[in-house]
Design a protein around this motif. Structure first.
Motif, PDB file in Angstrom:
ATOM      1  N   ARG A  15      -3.556  15.904   7.494  1.00  0.00           N
ATOM      2  CA  ARG A  15      -3.483  14.786   8.445  1.00  0.00           C
ATOM      3  C   ARG A  15      -4.677  13.842   8.276  1.00  0.00           C
ATOM      4  O   ARG A  15      -4.521  12.623   8.352  1.00  0.00           O
ATOM      5  N   ILE A  16      -5.850  14.393   8.051  1.00  0.00           N
ATOM      6  CA  ILE A  16      -7.032  13.542   7.831  1.00  0.00           C
ATOM      7  C   ILE A  16      -6.885  12.758   6.541  1.00  0.00           C
ATOM      8  O   ILE A  16      -7.098  11.530   6.502  1.00  0.00           O
ATOM      9  N   MET A  17      -6.506  13.432   5.468  1.00  0.00           N
ATOM     10  CA  MET A  17      -6.418  12.771   4.159  1.00  0.00           C
ATOM     11  C   MET A  17      -5.267  11.768   4.118  1.00  0.00           C
ATOM     12  O   MET A  17      -5.370  10.715   3.474  1.00  0.00           O
ATOM     13  N   CYS A  18      -4.166  12.080   4.799  1.00  0.00           N
ATOM     14  CA  CYS A  18      -3.061  11.116   4.858  1.00  0.00           C
ATOM     15  C   CYS A  18      -3.506   9.833   5.550  1.00  0.00           C
ATOM     16  O   CYS A  18      -3.152   8.727   5.107  1.00  0.00           O
ATOM     17  N   ARG A  19      -4.282   9.958   6.607  1.00  0.00           N
ATOM     18  CA  ARG A  19      -4.744   8.755   7.304  1.00  0.00           C
ATOM     19  C   ARG A  19      -5.717   7.956   6.430  1.00  0.00           C
ATOM     20  O   ARG A  19      -5.683   6.718   6.430  1.00  0.00           O
ATOM     21  N   PHE A  20      -6.578   8.637   5.702  1.00  0.00           N
ATOM     22  CA  PHE A  20      -7.465   7.906   4.791  1.00  0.00           C
ATOM     23  C   PHE A  20      -6.651   7.127   3.760  1.00  0.00           C
ATOM     24  O   PHE A  20      -6.923   5.950   3.486  1.00  0.00           O
ATOM     25  N   GLU A  21      -5.633   7.784   3.197  1.00  0.00           N
ATOM     26  CA  GLU A  21      -4.822   7.113   2.184  1.00  0.00           C
ATOM     27  C   GLU A  21      -3.951   6.026   2.795  1.00  0.00           C
ATOM     28  O   GLU A  21      -3.716   4.976   2.181  1.00  0.00           O
ATOM     29  N   GLU A  22      -3.475   6.223   4.024  1.00  0.00           N
ATOM     30  CA  GLU A  22      -2.693   5.174   4.680  1.00  0.00           C
ATOM     31  C   GLU A  22      -3.553   3.938   4.939  1.00  0.00           C
ATOM     32  O   GLU A  22      -3.043   2.803   4.931  1.00  0.00           O
ATOM     33  N   MET A  23      -4.844   4.138   5.165  1.00  0.00           N
ATOM     34  CA  MET A  23      -5.749   3.000   5.309  1.00  0.00           C
ATOM     35  C   MET A  23      -5.783   2.193   4.022  1.00  0.00           C
ATOM     36  O   MET A  23      -5.748   0.954   4.048  1.00  0.00           O
ATOM     37  N   ARG A  24      -5.815   2.884   2.890  1.00  0.00           N
ATOM     38  CA  ARG A  24      -5.789   2.172   1.595  1.00  0.00           C
ATOM     39  C   ARG A  24      -4.480   1.415   1.416  1.00  0.00           C
ATOM     40  O   ARG A  24      -4.465   0.293   0.890  1.00  0.00           O
ATOM     41  N   GLN A  25      -3.368   2.033   1.831  1.00  0.00           N
ATOM     42  CA  GLN A  25      -2.073   1.365   1.695  1.00  0.00           C
ATOM     43  C   GLN A  25      -1.976   0.151   2.612  1.00  0.00           C
ATOM     44  O   GLN A  25      -1.404  -0.877   2.237  1.00  0.00           O
ATOM     45  N   SER A  26      -2.552   0.249   3.811  1.00  0.00           N
ATOM     46  CA  SER A  26      -2.574  -0.910   4.711  1.00  0.00           C
ATOM     47  C   SER A  26      -3.375  -2.053   4.094  1.00  0.00           C
ATOM     48  O   SER A  26      -2.997  -3.225   4.218  1.00  0.00           O
ATOM     49  N   ILE A  27      -4.463  -1.723   3.450  1.00  0.00           N
ATOM     50  CA  ILE A  27      -5.269  -2.745   2.772  1.00  0.00           C
ATOM     51  C   ILE A  27      -4.457  -3.411   1.661  1.00  0.00           C
ATOM     52  O   ILE A  27      -4.501  -4.647   1.489  1.00  0.00           O
ATOM     53  N   ARG A  28      -3.676  -2.614   0.910  1.00  0.00           N
ATOM     54  CA  ARG A  28      -2.806  -3.184  -0.127  1.00  0.00           C
ATOM     55  C   ARG A  28      -1.828  -4.183   0.481  1.00  0.00           C
ATOM     56  O   ARG A  28      -1.616  -5.283  -0.058  1.00  0.00           O
ATOM     57  N   ILE A  29      -1.229  -3.815   1.605  1.00  0.00           N
ATOM     58  CA  ILE A  29      -0.254  -4.697   2.260  1.00  0.00           C
ATOM     59  C   ILE A  29      -0.937  -5.976   2.738  1.00  0.00           C
ATOM     60  O   ILE A  29      -0.411  -7.083   2.545  1.00  0.00           O
ATOM     61  N   ILE A  30      -2.113  -5.841   3.349  1.00  0.00           N
ATOM     62  CA  ILE A  30      -2.824  -7.010   3.868  1.00  0.00           C
ATOM     63  C   ILE A  30      -3.155  -7.982   2.735  1.00  0.00           C
ATOM     64  O   ILE A  30      -2.969  -9.208   2.869  1.00  0.00           O
TER      65      ILE A  30
END
Length: 544
Positions: free
Chosen positions: A410-425
């Motif tokens: 759960r911690i690592m998924c959230r870290f990686e989802e932050m990277r994916q959000s940055i890609r989208i932005i």
């Protein structure tokens, strides 16, 4: 006129939903709610109706099932044996409306305290009538049957230590109270009480017009208030049949993903503190503060932004927004790397998080758990991919999934989802179109000030929208978006006036917390604390 997909007889609820689950693959129960039609006695066959919102296992289809309840008995069959998520969902309907679910194993209040008299979402309950809780509930009425089901005799129970974990605890993340039966350091049974933050979000919606509800949505998940604004506005726009402009869509994507970033930062930072690691907290909290500075410049508020408008947005992006956003993203990217450098190969971190607080994928679906908590369990469900909106299908990003469903995932998924959000932005900023941020719908959006002050039509429109509100067509509708913690839905009933007849929020945290007691059974007490932090319970959302 929008109507439920299925209207059935109340006596057929159990058989119909069993068939939908077994034969048509509606294996996920998203929500259960009710409607009080007291103000329309000649239109509906009875005063109350119950509504079930279901989704298929491939996440592509959903269905709304509605049944009117007999006014004399106010009782329908429980479906807790079909879906784990029905447990708290049915308790909420009983608590708020007084509808009883025959066969429910523990039909008691869940949002309002045990001394509460009446049912607050009934139309004849006065909105100003608050009730104060003066006595603590011991919760033994839930604990004893639970222990008996687990095979404990009365003599065995004497060897267990009963312990309250929260709400007066810095790691309880809100007003949550967990009543646990301990054998040594191991939790043998757990009963969860939400606590009584309850602010009456849904009751307040029934006395304000559609636009006035927007600030209330801010106070749901206040760690990502903008995503609540977007989810609610999108649901009402779909009821109205209003298409927002391409620029408004792209700005909502940008701001929404930035809100997702701040939410995940709060979750992981708090989790690190609960694990005893303050350094990570300082590393990733500083860029979050910078993001709030950007929100403040854009919306005028740091935390509760009230930025969206039905049909568009309050403000366009300010001059220099792109540069400020770029600074925030660079700081977040560095913070992610700095934090991961401390924990990725840290044995203490691995020992405290791996194989701890495991959520089984099938149980997660049965419990209605969505978002990062579900994806960490290995289920790749994300509304932005499965039921895309605002052009998410055109963005290049990955749905992040784990393999074991533990705290580590759960911690690592959230870290990686932050990277994916940055890609989208970054993609959205490159593709950001010009044009208006508001749709051309005079019956929905306030006129420009020059029209208010310059011609009688603009002045009249301003007055009508302000005092009467947006007239939403009669009907009932469920709209959802991918919130920071999972599926955020709004089931809205309109009677054609400018004030919603009913707004039911489907909060992702509510169902995650509903499954928490089952998840921590058999774990150590210290592990229950980090499990709670990793699931990111936001009290304003599940308690509303």
């Amino acid at each position: 006129m929008l109507k439920p997909d299925m209207l059935i007889d109340a006596k057929d609820i159990k058989s119909t939903i069993t068939r939908l689950k077994n034969e048509e693959d509606y294996t996920i129960l998203l929500d259960v709610t009710a409607v009080d039609y007291m103000q329309y006695p000649d239109v509906t066959p009875s005063r109350f109706a119950v509504i079930y919102i279901l989704r298929t296992s491939n996440f592509k289809k959903q269905i709304t099932v509605k049944a009117y309840v007999d006014d004399n008995t106010l009782e329908v069959d429980s479906i807790t044996d079909l879906y784990f998520s029905a447990d708290w969902a049915e308790r909420e309907v009983f608590d708020q409306y007084g509808v009883r679910f025959k066969g429910h194993p523990n039909l008691k209040r869940v949002l309002n305290h045990h001394q509460f008299v009446g049912h607050p979402l009934r139309k004849d309950y006065e909105i100003t009538k608050g009730q104060i809780c003066t006595e603590t509930e011991d919760l033994m009425d839930e604990m004893l049957p639970l222990l008996k089901r687990k095979g404990y005799s009365e003599s065995d129970m004497e060897d267990l230590m009963m312990l309250n974990v929260g709400p007066s605890h810095p790691a309880s993340h809100g007003t949550i109270r967990n009543f646990v039966a301990m054998e040594g350091e191991t939790i043998q049974a757990c009963v969860t009480e939400i606590g009584y933050l309850h602010r009456g979000f849904e009751k307040a919606c029934e006395t304000h017009n559609y636009s006035q509800v927007i600030p209330y949505t801010d106070r749901l998940n206040y760690c990502s208030a903008m995503l609540n604004n977007i989810g609610y506005a999108k649901a009402i726009e779909e009821m109205l049949g209003v298409e927002i402009t391409p620029r408004a869509k792209m700005i909502r994507v940008i701001i929404g993903e930035l809100s997702r970033l701040t939410d995940h930062i709060v979750c992981n930072a708090a989790n690190m503190v609960d694990l005893g690691g303050l350094t990570n907290f300082w590393y990733i909290f500083a860029p979050r503060d910078k993001a709030y500075d950007l929100f403040s410049k854009l919306t005028g508020a740091r935390l509760t932004n009230s930025y969206t408008r039905i049909g568009g947005l309050e403000f366009d992006l300010y001059d220099g927004f792109a540069e400020d956003l770029d600074d925030v993203i660079k700081d977040v990217e560095k913070a992610i790397e700095d934090s991961l450098s401390l924990i990725e190969h840290n044995k203490i971190f691995h020992d405290r998080t791996q194989d701890v607080g495991v959520i089984d994928a099938q149980f997660a679906l049965d419990a209605g758990i969505t978002g990062p908590n579900l994806r960490a369990a290995g289920v790749p469900f994300d509304l932005r991919k499965d039921v895309p909106y605002y052009g998410y299908e055109n963005f290049d990003f990955d749905v992040v999934v784990g393999s074991h469903g533990d705290v580590y995932d759960r911690i690592m998924c959230r870290f990686e989802e932050m990277r994916q959000s940055i890609r989208i932005i970054k993609q959205a900023m490159k593709e950001l179109p010009d044009g208006s941020i508001n749709s051309d719908h005079p019956a929905v959006l306030l006129p420009l000030k020059k029209d208010v002050y310059g011609n009688i039509e603009g002045l009249m429109n301003q007055f009508k929208l302000t005092f009467e509100g947006i007239k939403v067509p009669k009907g009932e509708y469920y709209g959802s978006t991918e919130g920071a913690n999972g599926e955020l839905g709004f089931y809205t009933v309109s009677d054609g006036s400018g004030i919603p007849y009913k707004v039911k929020c489907r909060p992702p945290c509510f169902y995650s917390l509903g499954g928490y007691a089952r998840i921590v059974e058999g774990s150590m007490l210290a592990d229950a604390v980090v499990t709670m932090a990793s699931m990111n319970f936001i009290a304003g959302e599940f308690d509303r």
